[in-house]
Design a protein around this motif. Structure first.
Motif, PDB file in Angstrom:
ATOM      1  N   TRP A 165      28.052  27.595  48.061  1.00 19.00           N
ATOM      2  CA  TRP A 165      29.357  27.350  48.660  1.00 19.00           C
ATOM      3  C   TRP A 165      29.461  25.941  49.247  1.00 19.00           C
ATOM      4  CZ3 TRP A 165      33.548  30.115  47.807  1.00 19.00           C
ATOM      5  CH2 TRP A 165      33.405  31.449  47.392  1.00 19.00           C
ATOM      6  N   GLY A 166      28.352  25.389  49.723  1.00 21.83           N
ATOM      7  CA  GLY A 166      28.386  24.021  50.234  1.00 21.83           C
ATOM      8  C   GLY A 166      28.695  23.024  49.137  1.00 21.83           C
ATOM      9  N   LEU A 167      28.039  23.178  47.979  1.00 20.35           N
ATOM     10  CA  LEU A 167      28.335  22.293  46.847  1.00 20.35           C
ATOM     11  C   LEU A 167      29.766  22.503  46.365  1.00 20.35           C
ATOM     12  CD1 LEU A 167      25.027  22.501  44.751  1.00 20.35           C
ATOM     13  CD2 LEU A 167      25.836  20.606  46.175  1.00 20.35           C
ATOM     14  N   ALA A 187      26.670  32.041  54.427  1.00 19.45           N
ATOM     15  CA  ALA A 187      26.434  31.329  53.169  1.00 19.45           C
ATOM     16  C   ALA A 187      25.688  30.028  53.460  1.00 19.45           C
ATOM     17  CB  ALA A 187      27.755  31.035  52.469  1.00 19.45           C
ATOM     18  N   PRO A 188      24.518  29.802  52.848  1.00 18.64           N
ATOM     19  CA  PRO A 188      23.748  28.582  53.124  1.00 18.64           C
ATOM     20  C   PRO A 188      24.231  27.399  52.292  1.00 18.64           C
ATOM     21  CG  PRO A 188      22.535  29.975  51.608  1.00 18.64           C
ATOM     22  CD  PRO A 188      23.804  30.715  51.945  1.00 18.64           C
ATOM     23  N   PHE A 189      23.873  26.196  52.753  1.00 12.71           N
ATOM     24  CA  PHE A 189      24.099  24.973  51.992  1.00 12.71           C
ATOM     25  C   PHE A 189      22.740  24.436  51.542  1.00 12.71           C
ATOM     26  CE2 PHE A 189      25.460  20.268  52.221  1.00 12.71           C
ATOM     27  CZ  PHE A 189      25.669  20.239  50.864  1.00 12.71           C
ATOM     28  N   LEU A 236      27.463  28.294  56.648  1.00 10.32           N
ATOM     29  CA  LEU A 236      28.583  27.347  56.627  1.00 10.32           C
ATOM     30  C   LEU A 236      29.740  27.770  57.517  1.00 10.32           C
ATOM     31  CD1 LEU A 236      28.582  26.608  52.810  1.00 10.32           C
ATOM     32  CD2 LEU A 236      28.177  24.910  54.601  1.00 10.32           C
ATOM     33  N   SER A 237      29.733  29.011  57.994  1.00 12.04           N
ATOM     34  CA  SER A 237      30.855  29.508  58.790  1.00 12.04           C
ATOM     35  C   SER A 237      30.694  29.226  60.278  1.00 12.04           C
ATOM     36  CB  SER A 237      31.030  31.014  58.575  1.00 12.04           C
ATOM     37  OG  SER A 237      29.924  31.731  59.098  1.00 12.04           O
ATOM     38  N   VAL A 238      29.551  28.672  60.692  1.00 12.94           N
ATOM     39  CA  VAL A 238      29.329  28.336  62.098  1.00 12.94           C
ATOM     40  C   VAL A 238      28.974  26.859  62.201  1.00 12.94           C
ATOM     41  CG1 VAL A 238      28.587  30.673  62.665  1.00 12.94           C
ATOM     42  CG2 VAL A 238      26.875  28.975  61.996  1.00 12.94           C
ATOM     43  N   ARG A 239      28.869  26.366  63.420  1.00 16.04           N
ATOM     44  CA  ARG A 239      28.613  24.937  63.632  1.00 16.04           C
ATOM     45  C   ARG A 239      27.219  24.544  63.153  1.00 16.04           C
ATOM     46  NH1 ARG A 239      25.202  24.161  67.880  1.00 16.04           N
ATOM     47  NH2 ARG A 239      24.992  25.813  69.430  1.00 16.04           N
ATOM     48  N   GLY A 255      30.924  24.059  57.304  1.00 10.96           N
ATOM     49  CA  GLY A 255      31.629  23.851  56.046  1.00 10.96           C
ATOM     50  C   GLY A 255      32.809  22.912  56.194  1.00 10.96           C
ATOM     51  N   LEU A 256      33.540  23.049  57.306  1.00 15.73           N
ATOM     52  CA  LEU A 256      34.691  22.181  57.547  1.00 15.73           C
ATOM     53  C   LEU A 256      34.234  20.758  57.848  1.00 15.73           C
ATOM     54  CD1 LEU A 256      37.799  22.234  57.795  1.00 15.73           C
ATOM     55  CD2 LEU A 256      37.488  22.516  60.248  1.00 15.73           C
ATOM     56  N   THR A 257      33.180  20.621  58.642  1.00 13.42           N
ATOM     57  CA  THR A 257      32.643  19.295  58.938  1.00 13.42           C
ATOM     58  C   THR A 257      32.122  18.634  57.665  1.00 13.42           C
ATOM     59  OG1 THR A 257      31.954  20.166  61.092  1.00 13.42           O
ATOM     60  CG2 THR A 257      31.097  18.024  60.458  1.00 13.42           C
ATOM     61  N   LEU A 258      31.498  19.437  56.804  1.00 10.35           N
ATOM     62  CA  LEU A 258      31.023  18.915  55.522  1.00 10.35           C
ATOM     63  C   LEU A 258      32.179  18.373  54.697  1.00 10.35           C
ATOM     64  CD1 LEU A 258      28.760  18.562  53.392  1.00 10.35           C
ATOM     65  CD2 LEU A 258      29.263  20.920  52.650  1.00 10.35           C
TER      66      LEU A 258
END
Length: 552
Positions: free
Chosen positions: A360-362, A455-457, A464-467, A518-521
């Protein structure tokens, strides 16, 4: 419109959005804490709705029952349910595919019946002959065993529970669960072995405490996900009906089909009414609990006849495709807010890309590339406009000296100058105004999409759903903003404005410390792409002589 002022505009819009969201969360008065003596642990000691018969036909249901009662456990590959034989209510539900916390051995509990918090799914038969309308309390069903489990070679599991009244009418309540599904079919078969007609009415409801003592405290800079009742009718596709609404007025909606639910972050419990029937949706406030449910039409079962009444119960995560197949508009409980028309395509794009990269990160990175690629013409127009505006500064200064305080002539002169030089003064703002709705939409996608939960990056980003636990991404994001700021041409000469602009990356970094990783990414990658685009655009402008003149 120089880049620094655009960044300031982003900050103001972002802060306004966060403050408004928090105000939405905090504006309702908070209910008193739930006391153990008020909630109790007896799920059957609950509100039972009136049938469609005249008032007085439904006696009280608080009388004690002397018959033995127990819990029946049903386990499949996705669900583990506990059924109270008194009333046949679902008093405990674990989601076996979802950990309670990241890397926890405990599974997420959606329904529970505790002393400090209650969230249960109840159903029964009311009406003149309904067993849940008895004067001595709700019925105690009999089951063949206390535990049932879906075998490896089974695709479905049905668990019948029976109750026979004094007239010999047999009521069989059956729970049917399927492999790899979160939908539970709850059916009542009425076998009328008496000499008189049987009249009954199906009802189903969800009961939940207004205050959850285990809920995580909200962050002042983050909007909180909705928790509470909601419903759907043919006229209203999806409506939140929060606990305050329940206290203020009893819901009374008639609809064909429909559903009622209790929503929370990432998960939902919902009763789905019979699709081809005209049902009545209702709500009630009881002590510090809220109840929302539905009643199906009354049915008459002739002597010697049988009839089956069925409802469906969704117990699971907010999986849009599965919920859409389970009931019309149930997928709308994945609430992306008023920008849903942007958020939905963004999620579909994320989902599509994740199917290829299996991360999900990619997928977020690739989505950022796609969004910035689509916005490239606007970005190019923005920086071209900025360069041209910088070139016009000497002429604008001359206009101010010529017209002084005459704002009307000054405005007319500026418009003529812009028209003559073919410059759009708003050209630098448009990409910002387009990007902000995308940013807010992606915020809600990352907040609401259960697929991103846990979900990991890569490396230290395992959810990805937390800071970001080490704040690496926010710091890199702030550094990228600083680079953009240094690369952008500016006409700001006021010292105070210059200081404000210098602190913008720091202020944004502080905001993003609490944002989902995820949002910061997304914002970090977006900034990196912006730096690359800005470098390329300025090189093209230098070839035309615009950037060098603007910077001189």
């Amino acid at each position: 419109m120089e880049s620094q002022r655009n960044i300031l505009l982003i900050a103001l819009l972002l802060v306004s959005f966060l403050i408004w969201q928090q105000w939405q969360t905090d504006k309702a008065p908070k209910p008193e804490p739930v006391l153990a003596s008020q909630s109790g642990t007896d799920s059957s000691d609950a509100f039972v709705p009136e049938s469609d018969l005249a008032d007085g036909d439904i006696p009280a249901t608080d009388a004690p029952v002397s018959a033995a009662r127990r819990l029946v456990t049903i386990t499949t590959d996705t669900l583990k349910l506990s059924i109270d034989t008194r009333g046949g209510d679902v008093v405990h539900a674990e989601l076996l595919e979802h950990d309670d916390e990241l890397n926890s051995d405990d599974k997420f509990v959606l329904l529970r019946n505790g002393t400090d918090f209650v969230h249960v799914a109840q159903s029964g038969l009311i009406g003149r002959d309904g067993p849940d309308a008895r004067a001595d309390g709700r019925p105690v069903y009999q089951a063949e065993q206390s535990a049932f489990e879906l075998a490896a070679d089974q695709d479905s599991l049905s668990v019948p529970m029976t109750y026979t009244n004094d007239q010999g009418v047999v009521f069989t309540k059956t729970f049917t669960l399927h492999r790899d599904q979160h939908l539970v079919e709850v059916s009542y078969r009425i076998n009328n072995r008496s000499a008189e007609p049987v009249q009954a009415q199906l009802y189903a409801q969800l009961k939940q405490s207004e205050v959850d003592p285990d809920a995580e405290g909200g962050n002042a800079l983050m909007a909180s996900a909705y928790r509470g009742p909601a419903y759907s009718t043919t006229d209203t596709r999806y409506t939140k009906y929060d606990f305050q609404d329940v206290r203020e007025a009893n819901l009374n909606q008639t609809t064909e089909g429909g559903w009622v639910g209790m929503l929370q972050h990432y998960f939902v419990a919902a009763w789905i009414a019979p699709e081809q029937e005209t049902n009545q949706l209702y709500s009630r406030a009881r002590s510090n609990e809220g109840i929302i449910g539905f009643k199906a039409p009354l049915v008459d079962v002739a002597p010697g006849a049988e009839q089956t009444l069925t409802a469906k119960l969704w117990l699971g995560p907010k999986l849009q495709d599965e919920m859409a197949a389970a009931a019309t508009n149930l997928d709308l409980t994945v609430d992306y807010g008023w920008l849903w028309f942007i958020a939905q395509p963004l999620f579909k794009l994320l989902q599509f890309l994740q199917g290829f990269v299996v991360n999900w990160g990619l997928a977020i990175v690739l989505t950022t590339f796609a969004v910035r690629g689509i916005m490239y013409p606007l970005t190019k127009a923005q920086y071209t406009s900025m360069a041209k505006m910088r070139m016009l500064q000497p002429k604008l200064v001359a206009l101010r000296e010529r017209y002084g305080d005459d704002r009307q002539k000054m405005s007319q002169g500026m418009m003529e100058l812009y028209k003559k030089e073919k410059v759009n003064p708003l050209g630098g703002c448009l990409p910002i105004l387009v990007q902000m709705p995308i940013f807010i939409s992606l915020y809600w996608v990352l907040m609401e999409s259960v697929e991103l939960r846990h979900a990991p990056f890569f490396l230290w980003i395992d959810d990805l759903s937390v800071r970001d636990p080490y704040f690496v991404l926010p710091i890199l994001m702030g550094a990228s903003m600083f680079v953009i700021q240094k690369m952008s041409p500016t006409t700001v000469t006021d010292p105070m404005q210059q200081k404000v602009m210098q602190f913008m990356p720091i202020i944004f970094t502080f905001f993003f410390l609490w944002f989902p990783a995820g949002l910061t990414l997304y914002w970090l990658v977006s900034n990196v792409v912006t730096i690359a685009q800005q470098w390329y655009i300025f090189r093209q402008l230098e070839k035309k002589g615009l950037h060098s003149k603007a910077a001189s």
